[in-house]
Design an enzyme around this catalytic site. Structure first.
Site, PDB file in Angstrom:
ATOM      1  N   GLN A 103      10.958  -9.045  68.065  1.00 47.29           N
ATOM      2  CA  GLN A 103       9.733  -9.271  67.293  1.00 47.29           C
ATOM      3  C   GLN A 103       8.823 -10.312  67.962  1.00 47.29           C
ATOM      4  O   GLN A 103       7.632 -10.069  68.178  1.00 47.29           O
ATOM      5  CB  GLN A 103      10.065  -9.796  65.895  1.00 47.29           C
ATOM      6  CG  GLN A 103      10.966  -8.913  65.076  1.00 47.29           C
ATOM      7  CD  GLN A 103      11.035  -9.419  63.646  1.00 47.29           C
ATOM      8  OE1 GLN A 103      10.143  -9.117  62.846  1.00 47.29           O
ATOM      9  NE2 GLN A 103      12.044 -10.194  63.313  1.00 47.29           N
ATOM     10  N   TYR A 123      25.538 -18.311  62.984  1.00 43.03           N
ATOM     11  CA  TYR A 123      24.245 -18.179  63.659  1.00 43.03           C
ATOM     12  C   TYR A 123      23.561 -19.549  63.782  1.00 43.03           C
ATOM     13  O   TYR A 123      23.132 -19.944  64.871  1.00 43.03           O
ATOM     14  CB  TYR A 123      23.361 -17.190  62.886  1.00 43.03           C
ATOM     15  CG  TYR A 123      21.899 -17.221  63.269  1.00 43.03           C
ATOM     16  CD1 TYR A 123      21.449 -16.660  64.467  1.00 43.03           C
ATOM     17  CD2 TYR A 123      20.956 -17.829  62.429  1.00 43.03           C
ATOM     18  CE1 TYR A 123      20.104 -16.700  64.807  1.00 43.03           C
ATOM     19  CE2 TYR A 123      19.609 -17.869  62.768  1.00 43.03           C
ATOM     20  CZ  TYR A 123      19.186 -17.308  63.954  1.00 43.03           C
ATOM     21  OH  TYR A 123      17.851 -17.354  64.297  1.00 43.03           O
TER      22      TYR A 123
HETATM   23  N1  LIG Z   1      14.205 -13.040  63.000  1.00 42.71           N
HETATM   24  C1  LIG Z   1      14.034 -14.135  62.259  1.00 42.71           C
HETATM   25  O1  LIG Z   1      13.879 -14.060  61.022  1.00 42.71           O
HETATM   26  C2  LIG Z   1      14.009 -15.472  62.904  1.00 42.71           C
HETATM   27  C3  LIG Z   1      14.175 -15.639  64.242  1.00 42.71           C
HETATM   28  N2  LIG Z   1      14.179 -16.905  64.794  1.00 42.71           N
HETATM   29  C4  LIG Z   1      14.342 -17.066  66.233  1.00 42.71           C
HETATM   30  O2  LIG Z   1      13.186 -16.508  66.838  1.00 42.71           O
HETATM   31  C5  LIG Z   1      13.538 -15.946  68.102  1.00 42.71           C
HETATM   32  C6  LIG Z   1      13.051 -14.524  68.165  1.00 42.71           C
HETATM   33  O3  LIG Z   1      13.649 -13.767  67.131  1.00 42.71           O
HETATM   34  P1  LIG Z   1      13.255 -12.242  66.874  1.00 42.71           P
HETATM   35  O4  LIG Z   1      12.099 -11.882  67.743  1.00 42.71           O
HETATM   36  O5  LIG Z   1      13.198 -12.041  65.418  1.00 42.71           O
HETATM   37  O6  LIG Z   1      14.569 -11.528  67.416  1.00 42.71           O
HETATM   38  P2  LIG Z   1      14.889  -9.954  67.496  1.00 42.71           P
HETATM   39  O7  LIG Z   1      16.221  -9.774  66.868  1.00 42.71           O
HETATM   40  O8  LIG Z   1      13.736  -9.153  67.033  1.00 42.71           O
HETATM   41  O9  LIG Z   1      15.024  -9.732  69.075  1.00 42.71           O
HETATM   42  C7  LIG Z   1      16.049 -10.339  69.805  1.00 42.71           C
HETATM   43  C8  LIG Z   1      15.735 -10.168  71.262  1.00 42.71           C
HETATM   44  O10 LIG Z   1      16.777 -10.829  72.024  1.00 42.71           O
HETATM   45  C9  LIG Z   1      17.226  -9.918  73.005  1.00 42.71           C
HETATM   46  N3  LIG Z   1      18.605 -10.150  73.364  1.00 42.71           N
HETATM   47  C10 LIG Z   1      19.682 -10.215  72.549  1.00 42.71           C
HETATM   48  N4  LIG Z   1      20.799 -10.361  73.283  1.00 42.71           N
HETATM   49  C11 LIG Z   1      20.422 -10.393  74.585  1.00 42.71           C
HETATM   50  C12 LIG Z   1      21.111 -10.522  75.808  1.00 42.71           C
HETATM   51  N5  LIG Z   1      22.446 -10.652  75.881  1.00 42.71           N
HETATM   52  N6  LIG Z   1      20.390 -10.539  76.967  1.00 42.71           N
HETATM   53  C13 LIG Z   1      19.062 -10.406  76.931  1.00 42.71           C
HETATM   54  N7  LIG Z   1      18.336 -10.262  75.805  1.00 42.71           N
HETATM   55  C14 LIG Z   1      19.019 -10.257  74.642  1.00 42.71           C
HETATM   56  C15 LIG Z   1      17.076  -8.551  72.345  1.00 42.71           C
HETATM   57  O11 LIG Z   1      17.147  -7.560  73.321  1.00 42.71           O
HETATM   58  P3  LIG Z   1      17.728  -6.067  72.970  1.00 42.71           P
HETATM   59  O12 LIG Z   1      16.565  -5.321  72.402  1.00 42.71           O
HETATM   60  O13 LIG Z   1      18.184  -5.566  74.283  1.00 42.71           O
HETATM   61  O14 LIG Z   1      18.836  -6.267  71.976  1.00 42.71           O
HETATM   62  C16 LIG Z   1      15.692  -8.713  71.708  1.00 42.71           C
HETATM   63  O15 LIG Z   1      14.689  -8.550  72.666  1.00 42.71           O
HETATM   64  C17 LIG Z   1      15.048 -16.152  68.237  1.00 42.71           C
HETATM   65  O16 LIG Z   1      15.282 -17.341  68.942  1.00 42.71           O
HETATM   66  C18 LIG Z   1      15.520 -16.328  66.816  1.00 42.71           C
HETATM   67  O17 LIG Z   1      16.701 -17.103  66.743  1.00 42.71           O
HETATM   68  C19 LIG Z   1      13.965 -18.020  64.056  1.00 42.71           C
HETATM   69  C20 LIG Z   1      13.786 -17.924  62.714  1.00 42.71           C
HETATM   70  C21 LIG Z   1      13.767 -16.641  62.018  1.00 42.71           C
HETATM   71  C1  LIG Z   2      18.871  -6.362  51.863  1.00 37.02           C
HETATM   72  C2  LIG Z   2      18.935  -7.402  50.764  1.00 37.02           C
HETATM   73  C3  LIG Z   2      19.068  -8.741  51.061  1.00 37.02           C
HETATM   74  N1  LIG Z   2      19.145  -9.653  50.074  1.00 37.02           N
HETATM   75  C4  LIG Z   2      19.247 -11.080  50.405  1.00 37.02           C
HETATM   76  C5  LIG Z   2      20.339 -11.495  51.357  1.00 37.02           C
HETATM   77  C6  LIG Z   2      19.804 -12.799  51.889  1.00 37.02           C
HETATM   78  O1  LIG Z   2      20.135 -13.841  50.984  1.00 37.02           O
HETATM   79  C7  LIG Z   2      18.318 -12.590  51.903  1.00 37.02           C
HETATM   80  C8  LIG Z   2      17.706 -12.298  53.261  1.00 37.02           C
HETATM   81  O2  LIG Z   2      18.510 -11.370  53.952  1.00 37.02           O
HETATM   82  P1  LIG Z   2      18.225 -10.901  55.443  1.00 37.02           P
HETATM   83  O3  LIG Z   2      19.508 -10.478  56.035  1.00 37.02           O
HETATM   84  O4  LIG Z   2      17.082  -9.978  55.478  1.00 37.02           O
HETATM   85  O5  LIG Z   2      17.689 -12.206  56.114  1.00 37.02           O
HETATM   86  P2  LIG Z   2      18.426 -13.205  57.125  1.00 37.02           P
HETATM   87  O6  LIG Z   2      19.155 -12.440  58.141  1.00 37.02           O
HETATM   88  O7  LIG Z   2      19.137 -14.273  56.411  1.00 37.02           O
HETATM   89  O8  LIG Z   2      17.128 -13.824  57.783  1.00 37.02           O
HETATM   90  C9  LIG Z   2      17.255 -14.908  58.664  1.00 37.02           C
HETATM   91  O9  LIG Z   2      17.324 -14.395  59.978  1.00 37.02           O
HETATM   92  C10 LIG Z   2      17.563 -15.400  60.936  1.00 37.02           C
HETATM   93  C11 LIG Z   2      17.541 -14.712  62.307  1.00 37.02           C
HETATM   94  C12 LIG Z   2      16.718 -16.605  60.805  1.00 37.02           C
HETATM   95  O10 LIG Z   2      16.554 -17.355  61.757  1.00 37.02           O
HETATM   96  C13 LIG Z   2      16.238 -16.995  59.438  1.00 37.02           C
HETATM   97  O11 LIG Z   2      15.015 -17.738  59.492  1.00 37.02           O
HETATM   98  C14 LIG Z   2      16.069 -15.832  58.504  1.00 37.02           C
HETATM   99  O12 LIG Z   2      14.893 -15.102  58.761  1.00 37.02           O
HETATM  100  O13 LIG Z   2      18.051 -11.480  51.037  1.00 37.02           O
HETATM  101  C15 LIG Z   2      19.071  -9.269  48.739  1.00 37.02           C
HETATM  102  O14 LIG Z   2      19.142 -10.122  47.819  1.00 37.02           O
HETATM  103  N2  LIG Z   2      18.933  -7.947  48.427  1.00 37.02           N
HETATM  104  C16 LIG Z   2      18.873  -6.993  49.384  1.00 37.02           C
HETATM  105  O15 LIG Z   2      18.765  -5.788  49.057  1.00 37.02           O
END
Ligand SMILES: NC(=O)C1=CN([C@@H]2O[C@H](COP(=O)(O)OP(=O)(O)OC[C@H]3O[C@@H](n4cnc5c(N)ncnc54)[C@H](OP(=O)(O)O)[C@@H]3O)[C@@H](O)[C@H]2O)C=CC1
Ligand SMILES: Cc1cn([C@H]2C[C@H](O)[C@@H](COP(=O)(O)OP(=O)(O)O[C@H]3O[C@@H](C)C(=O)[C@@H](O)[C@H]3O)O2)c(=O)[nH]c1=O
Ligand SMILES: [Mg+2]
Length: 290
Positions: free
Chosen positions: A14, A128
């Site tokens: 993302q 995580y």
């Molecule tokens: N998603 C969230 O809600 C949140 C995310 N973050 C942080 O933000 C950052 C971006 O997250 P987001 O964009 O959501 O992540 P996504 O899960 O959307 O994407 C993860 C990315 O990491 C790559 N990746 C995973 N494993 C490897 C590997 N072994 N080698 C190379 N690339 C790899 C994936 O590649 P591939 O497609 O090949 O799997 C993909 O491009 C991360 O640091 C995350 O911890 C922070 C707060 C909330």
């Molecule tokens: C699918 C679902 C989830 N939930 C709850 C579970 C959990 O408490 C909350 C969010 O669940 P998710 O698994 O979508 O979100 P989650 O994986 O916890 O999201 C987190 O991801 C990582 C990568 C981060 O870094 C965080 O900032 C945060 O975004 O919603 C429900 O209550 N009902 C549902 O139907």
């Protein structure tokens, strides 16, 4: 002489995808290898990829982000979220270039009632979060020239995220139950990407940690309600939404009760204020439905 490329990891994700698109729009020289060309589970792959090009900076957007699955794959999560950032820190330091790294609200335990500031005590409560915190610590110990940007609850039109999960469940089910006792800051991947590029271009001799999220806060339930209200406005079928406690939705990983982040430091240091999460989520839904 043209500027050496910025290495962006996680381009298929993302945030990395949004960074790549915006960097191209800005005319920046970007190199964004996929996992096949830069595998974060392999030290030699990281070093090889980095030695192929002269680089001007690294933005690390790749991570192991499956919060529940991490509980049963702690070694793999640690390789990607802690050991790889340590190698990126050492390699960027050796080359004299900055490392911009993305981290998470889940480094906090959620016991604070106010929004967390950067200097607050970290105390992750799931695998995580622990691996992300270890990544932060490795960077802080190794590479003075760094920026750690903590963000949260990332949403985008096409990624694996809560918004797309809700739209999928909403289309499949008559009723959806969502936890109403965990609070955080929903944030658009596009807005984080903008913040990361702002930091990369304006870091100068500053180093440190900054929080960047969209303004305001919500429970997962409130976020779901907003998503379904917007979907309904677009004449899509929406489910009955029910508020539940986290005990009623058992998951392998514990999650913080309150992981709101304060962006005051980012706003002051980079003279830039985030928009509200409602504006950002509306935008994501607009992209999703167009
Ligand atoms: N998603 C969230 O809600 C949140 C995310 N973050 C942080 O933000 C950052 C971006 O997250 P987001 O964009 O959501 O992540 P996504 O899960 O959307 O994407 C993860 C990315 O990491 C790559 N990746 C995973 N494993 C490897 C590997 N072994 N080698 C190379 N690339 C790899 C994936 O590649 P591939 O497609 O090949 O799997 C993909 O491009 C991360 O640091 C995350 O911890 C922070 C707060 C909330
Ligand atoms: C699918 C679902 C989830 N939930 C709850 C579970 C959990 O408490 C909350 C969010 O669940 P998710 O698994 O979508 O979100 P989650 O994986 O916890 O999201 C987190 O991801 C990582 C990568 C981060 O870094 C965080 O900032 C945060 O975004 O919603 C429900 O209550 N009902 C549902 O139907
Ligand atoms: Mg998840």
């Amino acid at each position: 002489m043209p500027c050496a490329p910025i290495l962006v990891t996680g381009v298929t994700g993302q945030v990395g995808g949004a960074v790549f698109r915006q960097a191209q729009q800005r005319g920046l020289n970007i190199w964004a290898p996929t996992r096949a060309d830069l595998d974060l589970t392999s030290a030699s792959s990281i070093k090889r990829a980095m030695s192929e090009n002269a680089l001007s900076a690294v933005i690390n957007c790749a991570a192991y982000t499956a919060v529940d699955k991490a509980e049963s794959e702690p070694e793999l999560a640690a390789q990607i979220n802690a050991e790889a950032p340590a190698i990126l820190a050492a390699e960027t330091r050796r080359r004299g270039i900055p490392l911009i790294h993305v981290s998470t609200d889940y480094v906090f335990d959620g016991e604070k009632s106010d929004p967390y500031i950067e200097s607050d005590f970290v105390n992750p409560i799931n695998v995580y979060g622990k691996t992300k915190q270890a990544g932060e610590a490795a960077i802080q110990a190794t590479q003075p020239n760094h920026a750690i940007i903590r963000t949260a609850w990332v949403l985008s039109a096409s990624g694996a995220n809560f918004l797309n999960t809700m739209l999928r469940l909403g289309a499949e089910r008559a009723e959806v139950s969502v936890v109403a006792d965990q609070f955080g800051c929903p944030t658009a991947a596009d807005d984080i990407a903008h913040a990361l590029l702002t930091v990369t271009q304006n870091l100068r001799d500053r180093a440190g940690t900054w929080h960047f999220v969209n303004q305001g806060s919500a429970s997962w339930y409130e976020l779901a309600a907003f998503i379904f209200a917007e979907a309904s406005r677009r004449h899509l079928a929406t489910p009955q939404l029910r508020a539940i406690t986290h005990q009623e939705y058992p998951t392998p990983a514990r999650r913080p009760a309150n992981s709101q982040l304060s962006t005051a430091k980012f706003e002051k240091d980079f003279s830039s204020a985030p928009r509200t999460w409602q504006e950002a989520v509306s935008d994501v839904l607009q992209q999703r439905f167009s």
